[in-house]
Design a protein around this motif. Structure first.
Motif, PDB file in Angstrom:
ATOM      1  N   GLU A  81      -0.500  12.252  -4.942  1.00 54.13           N
ATOM      2  CA  GLU A  81      -0.880  13.576  -4.449  1.00 54.13           C
ATOM      3  C   GLU A  81       0.163  14.585  -4.901  1.00 54.13           C
ATOM      4  OE1 GLU A  81      -1.605  15.931  -0.182  1.00 54.13           O
ATOM      5  OE2 GLU A  81      -1.571  13.750  -0.262  1.00 54.13           O
ATOM      6  N   GLY A  82      -0.275  15.737  -5.341  1.00 50.71           N
ATOM      7  CA  GLY A  82       0.640  16.780  -5.792  1.00 50.71           C
ATOM      8  C   GLY A  82       0.598  17.996  -4.891  1.00 50.71           C
ATOM      9  N   ILE A  83       1.750  18.573  -4.651  1.00 55.45           N
ATOM     10  CA  ILE A  83       1.862  19.818  -3.890  1.00 55.45           C
ATOM     11  C   ILE A  83       2.746  20.758  -4.693  1.00 55.45           C
ATOM     12  CG2 ILE A  83       2.741  20.900  -1.778  1.00 55.45           C
ATOM     13  CD1 ILE A  83       2.144  18.282  -0.310  1.00 55.45           C
ATOM     14  N   ARG A  84       2.297  21.981  -4.836  1.00 58.00           N
ATOM     15  CA  ARG A  84       3.006  22.942  -5.681  1.00 58.00           C
ATOM     16  C   ARG A  84       3.393  24.184  -4.905  1.00 58.00           C
ATOM     17  NH1 ARG A  84       0.380  26.100 -10.898  1.00 58.00           N
ATOM     18  NH2 ARG A  84       2.338  26.676 -11.942  1.00 58.00           N
ATOM     19  N   PHE A  85       4.678  24.572  -4.978  1.00 55.77           N
ATOM     20  CA  PHE A  85       5.135  25.828  -4.394  1.00 55.77           C
ATOM     21  C   PHE A  85       4.855  26.975  -5.355  1.00 55.77           C
ATOM     22  CE2 PHE A  85       8.708  23.687  -1.715  1.00 55.77           C
ATOM     23  CZ  PHE A  85       7.754  23.292  -0.788  1.00 55.77           C
ATOM     24  N   ASN A  86       4.704  28.178  -4.786  1.00 54.79           N
ATOM     25  CA  ASN A  86       4.458  29.339  -5.645  1.00 54.79           C
ATOM     26  C   ASN A  86       5.727  29.826  -6.338  1.00 54.79           C
ATOM     27  OD1 ASN A  86       5.585  30.303  -3.175  1.00 54.79           O
ATOM     28  ND2 ASN A  86       4.860  32.359  -3.653  1.00 54.79           N
ATOM     29  N   ARG A  87       6.896  29.360  -5.872  1.00 52.33           N
ATOM     30  CA  ARG A  87       8.163  29.665  -6.537  1.00 52.33           C
ATOM     31  C   ARG A  87       9.175  28.592  -6.145  1.00 52.33           C
ATOM     32  NH1 ARG A  87      12.153  31.484  -3.242  1.00 52.33           N
ATOM     33  NH2 ARG A  87      11.629  32.521  -1.280  1.00 52.33           N
ATOM     34  N   ASN A  88      10.365  28.690  -6.685  1.00 46.79           N
ATOM     35  CA  ASN A  88      11.411  27.704  -6.393  1.00 46.79           C
ATOM     36  C   ASN A  88      12.057  27.990  -5.039  1.00 46.79           C
ATOM     37  OD1 ASN A  88      14.745  27.203  -7.079  1.00 46.79           O
ATOM     38  ND2 ASN A  88      13.320  25.510  -7.175  1.00 46.79           N
ATOM     39  N   TYR A  89      11.897  27.050  -4.103  1.00 47.12           N
ATOM     40  CA  TYR A  89      12.493  27.185  -2.770  1.00 47.12           C
ATOM     41  C   TYR A  89      13.701  26.285  -2.581  1.00 47.12           C
ATOM     42  CZ  TYR A  89       8.449  29.832  -1.054  1.00 47.12           C
ATOM     43  OH  TYR A  89       7.490  30.784  -0.856  1.00 47.12           O
ATOM     44  N   GLY A  90      13.852  25.258  -3.412  1.00 44.99           N
ATOM     45  CA  GLY A  90      14.971  24.356  -3.260  1.00 44.99           C
ATOM     46  C   GLY A  90      14.540  22.973  -2.797  1.00 44.99           C
ATOM     47  N   LYS A  91      15.435  22.021  -2.975  1.00 41.97           N
ATOM     48  CA  LYS A  91      15.124  20.623  -2.682  1.00 41.97           C
ATOM     49  C   LYS A  91      14.834  20.382  -1.206  1.00 41.97           C
ATOM     50  CE  LYS A  91      16.767  15.941  -3.708  1.00 41.97           C
ATOM     51  NZ  LYS A  91      17.821  15.137  -4.353  1.00 41.97           N
ATOM     52  N   SER A  92      15.552  21.058  -0.331  1.00 46.69           N
ATOM     53  CA  SER A  92      15.318  20.864   1.104  1.00 46.69           C
ATOM     54  C   SER A  92      13.902  21.259   1.494  1.00 46.69           C
ATOM     55  CB  SER A  92      16.330  21.671   1.925  1.00 46.69           C
ATOM     56  OG  SER A  92      17.626  21.141   1.801  1.00 46.69           O
ATOM     57  N   ALA A  93      13.435  22.381   0.948  1.00 47.01           N
ATOM     58  CA  ALA A  93      12.074  22.831   1.242  1.00 47.01           C
ATOM     59  C   ALA A  93      11.054  21.832   0.719  1.00 47.01           C
ATOM     60  CB  ALA A  93      11.833  24.207   0.620  1.00 47.01           C
ATOM     61  N   ARG A 131       0.856  -1.187   0.000  1.00 43.71           N
ATOM     62  CA  ARG A 131       0.000   0.000   0.000  1.00 43.71           C
ATOM     63  C   ARG A 131       0.893   1.238   0.000  1.00 43.71           C
ATOM     64  NH1 ARG A 131      -3.186  -2.004   5.207  1.00 43.71           N
ATOM     65  NH2 ARG A 131      -1.020  -2.580   5.600  1.00 43.71           N
ATOM     66  N   TYR A 132       0.613   2.159  -0.869  1.00 50.61           N
ATOM     67  CA  TYR A 132       1.565   3.250  -1.057  1.00 50.61           C
ATOM     68  C   TYR A 132       0.869   4.557  -1.400  1.00 50.61           C
ATOM     69  CZ  TYR A 132       0.855   3.262  -6.118  1.00 50.61           C
ATOM     70  OH  TYR A 132       0.306   3.391  -7.371  1.00 50.61           O
ATOM     71  N   GLU A 133       1.651   5.607  -1.311  1.00 50.38           N
ATOM     72  CA  GLU A 133       1.264   6.921  -1.813  1.00 50.38           C
ATOM     73  C   GLU A 133       2.492   7.568  -2.431  1.00 50.38           C
ATOM     74  OE1 GLU A 133       0.085   9.583   1.298  1.00 50.38           O
ATOM     75  OE2 GLU A 133       1.927   9.318   2.454  1.00 50.38           O
ATOM     76  N   ILE A 134       2.257   8.395  -3.435  1.00 48.54           N
ATOM     77  CA  ILE A 134       3.339   9.164  -4.068  1.00 48.54           C
ATOM     78  C   ILE A 134       3.038  10.638  -3.863  1.00 48.54           C
ATOM     79  CG2 ILE A 134       4.591   9.666  -6.192  1.00 48.54           C
ATOM     80  CD1 ILE A 134       3.614   7.007  -7.311  1.00 48.54           C
ATOM     81  N   LEU A 135       3.964  11.349  -3.265  1.00 46.57           N
ATOM     82  CA  LEU A 135       3.819  12.794  -3.093  1.00 46.57           C
ATOM     83  C   LEU A 135       4.784  13.481  -4.051  1.00 46.57           C
ATOM     84  CD1 LEU A 135       2.858  11.529  -0.276  1.00 46.57           C
ATOM     85  CD2 LEU A 135       3.291  13.807   0.645  1.00 46.57           C
ATOM     86  N   LEU A 136       4.231  14.154  -5.042  1.00 48.88           N
ATOM     87  CA  LEU A 136       5.020  14.883  -6.026  1.00 48.88           C
ATOM     88  C   LEU A 136       5.064  16.347  -5.602  1.00 48.88           C
ATOM     89  CD1 LEU A 136       3.469  13.288  -9.240  1.00 48.88           C
ATOM     90  CD2 LEU A 136       5.610  12.657  -8.110  1.00 48.88           C
ATOM     91  N   ILE A 137       6.246  16.823  -5.227  1.00 44.63           N
ATOM     92  CA  ILE A 137       6.400  18.185  -4.720  1.00 44.63           C
ATOM     93  C   ILE A 137       6.986  19.056  -5.837  1.00 44.63           C
ATOM     94  CG2 ILE A 137       7.218  19.607  -2.821  1.00 44.63           C
ATOM     95  CD1 ILE A 137       5.569  17.172  -1.944  1.00 44.63           C
ATOM     96  N   ASP A 138       6.144  19.870  -6.446  1.00 48.82           N
ATOM     97  CA  ASP A 138       6.566  20.733  -7.551  1.00 48.82           C
ATOM     98  C   ASP A 138       7.203  22.001  -6.983  1.00 48.82           C
ATOM     99  OD1 ASP A 138       6.906  22.286  -9.761  1.00 48.82           O
ATOM    100  OD2 ASP A 138       4.851  22.163 -10.472  1.00 48.82           O
ATOM    101  N   ASP A 139       8.513  22.085  -7.124  1.00 45.85           N
ATOM    102  CA  ASP A 139       9.284  23.182  -6.530  1.00 45.85           C
ATOM    103  C   ASP A 139       9.344  24.385  -7.476  1.00 45.85           C
ATOM    104  OD1 ASP A 139      10.894  24.571  -4.760  1.00 45.85           O
ATOM    105  OD2 ASP A 139      12.740  23.585  -5.411  1.00 45.85           O
ATOM    106  N   GLY A 140       8.162  24.881  -7.859  1.00 52.54           N
ATOM    107  CA  GLY A 140       8.096  26.083  -8.697  1.00 52.54           C
ATOM    108  C   GLY A 140       8.466  25.855 -10.148  1.00 52.54           C
ATOM    109  N   SER A 141       8.049  24.742 -10.737  1.00 50.06           N
ATOM    110  CA  SER A 141       8.378  24.439 -12.138  1.00 50.06           C
ATOM    111  C   SER A 141       7.795  25.482 -13.081  1.00 50.06           C
ATOM    112  CB  SER A 141       7.845  23.053 -12.523  1.00 50.06           C
ATOM    113  OG  SER A 141       8.478  22.039 -11.790  1.00 50.06           O
ATOM    114  N   ARG A 142       8.534  25.716 -14.176  1.00 51.92           N
ATOM    115  CA  ARG A 142       8.081  26.671 -15.190  1.00 51.92           C
ATOM    116  C   ARG A 142       7.598  25.975 -16.459  1.00 51.92           C
ATOM    117  NH1 ARG A 142       6.858  30.735 -12.078  1.00 51.92           N
ATOM    118  NH2 ARG A 142       8.616  31.501 -10.849  1.00 51.92           N
TER     119      ARG A 142
END
Length: 329
Positions: free
Chosen positions: A68-80, A39-50
């Motif tokens: 599940e997708g999460i999108r930042f409003n701008r590029n914060y970096g991999k750590s964020a 049983r799994y989930e995939i969280l795709l964290i979009d770090d401000g892609s253009r």
């Protein structure tokens, strides 16, 4: 009653402009999970892609309710991106991997087994055979050597994106800057010291270009010094500032006493005497005393800040998408 939301594995994938690789990556992960009945989930964290990465994530999430997708409003970096993913995971084991298809999802079941069956807190991948140019491999070897010596953690590849964690580890981490390179050090600092390593497949890049340049090694080295310092003195800054301040203060005092004693001795023996304030060493001693007091006061201030601070991140999530399973009544 809603279907049980507990997951065996959460896969956290930070990404930046990876529209081409995402469908293939998610299909590959799904195939591996289905084959091993996990049983799994995939969280795709979009770090401000253009590019069209976010649109692709929405399409994938519509077809696969485990995504599940999460999108930042701008590029914060991999750590964020990783930090935000860790806040949202629900799996007993958390897997992190890059979105460029250079990390193989086929490694996931064994990483999961090492956490669950062998009791590791964390397992780091080791790209023993790399498909990267020398401009990346040579600096990486030096970087890993220095990190290994400073941290005392015997890992060959601190920077490998493919890692596995027990859920309790990621819930106690807070990442910022370039700290994702030093997660093993951060985990160890929090008492999760059973850290393992597994040789993993490193695949040649299929789509796009690398998002990291040589400057990452400069930033990484600075963060390494920062982590080393914080790891030792975060909860006891007075131990550092107080020690340095005390040494500086007493150095100045001893030098000053020595100059005065030398003058008194020469006066008593009728030898030529030079004024204490005419000697450069006196001003060095005076500076040492002043610096010592300042360092000591800095230690007090740091102690008060440590006791009263509440560390918070300021990453702004502009959008979030998920398509949950149908409810069963």
């Amino acid at each position: 009653m809603e279907i049980n939301q507990r997951k065996d594995i959460s896969v956290v994938v930070p990404l930046l402009n990876e529209e081409e690789s995402l469908p293939e990556l998610c299909a590959w992960i799904d195939s591996v999970m289905q084959a091993h009945e996990l049983r799994y989930e995939i969280l795709l964290i979009d770090d401000g892609s253009r590019d069209r990465s976010w649109e692709v994530i929405i399409d994938i999430a519509k077809m696969n309710p485990n995504v599940e997708g999460i999108r930042f409003n701008r590029n914060y970096g991999k750590s964020a991106a990783l930090n935000t993913g860790f806040e949202h995971v629900k799996g007993e084991v958390v897997i992190t991997m890059d979105a460029d298809l250079q990390d193989s999802p086929d490694e996931i079941p064994e990483l999961y087994r090492m956490i669950k069956k062998e009791g590791y807190d964390m397992v780091s991948g080791w790209k023993k055979k790399r498909h990267d140019p020398l401009s990346k491999t040579i600096p990486s070897l030096f970087f890993n050597y220095v990190t290994r010596k400073i941290s005392g953690i015997r890992l060959h590849d601190f920077n490998c994106g493919l890692k596995a964690y027990d859920i309790h580890v990621v819930k106690n981490l807070e990442l910022y800057g370039e700290m994702h390179r030093y997660i093993p050090m951060l985990a160890q600092r929090h008492g999760f010291d059973k850290i393992g390593e597994k040789v993993v497949e490193h695949r040649a890049r299929k789509y796009g270009n690398s998002k990291f340049g040589l400057e990452r090694f400069i930033y990484g080295f600075l963060d390494l010094l920062s982590i080393s310092f914080v790891s030792k003195f975060k909860k006891r800054p007075m131990h550092f500032f107080g020690t340095m301040g005390t040494l500086s203060f007493f150095f100045g005092i001893i030098v000053t006493i020595g100059l005065i004693a030398d003058k008194l001795y020469k006066l008593n023996t009728h030898l030529p005497v030079r004024e204490v304030t005419d000697q450069p060493l006196f001003y060095l001693a005076l500076v040492a005393v002043i610096v010592g007091v300042q360092l000591f006061m800095a230690g007090f201030v740091a102690e008060m800040l440590t006791m009263n601070s509440e560390k918070k991140n300021d990453y702004i999530i502009s959008e979030k998408v998920s398509f949950p399973r149908n409810k069963v009544f």
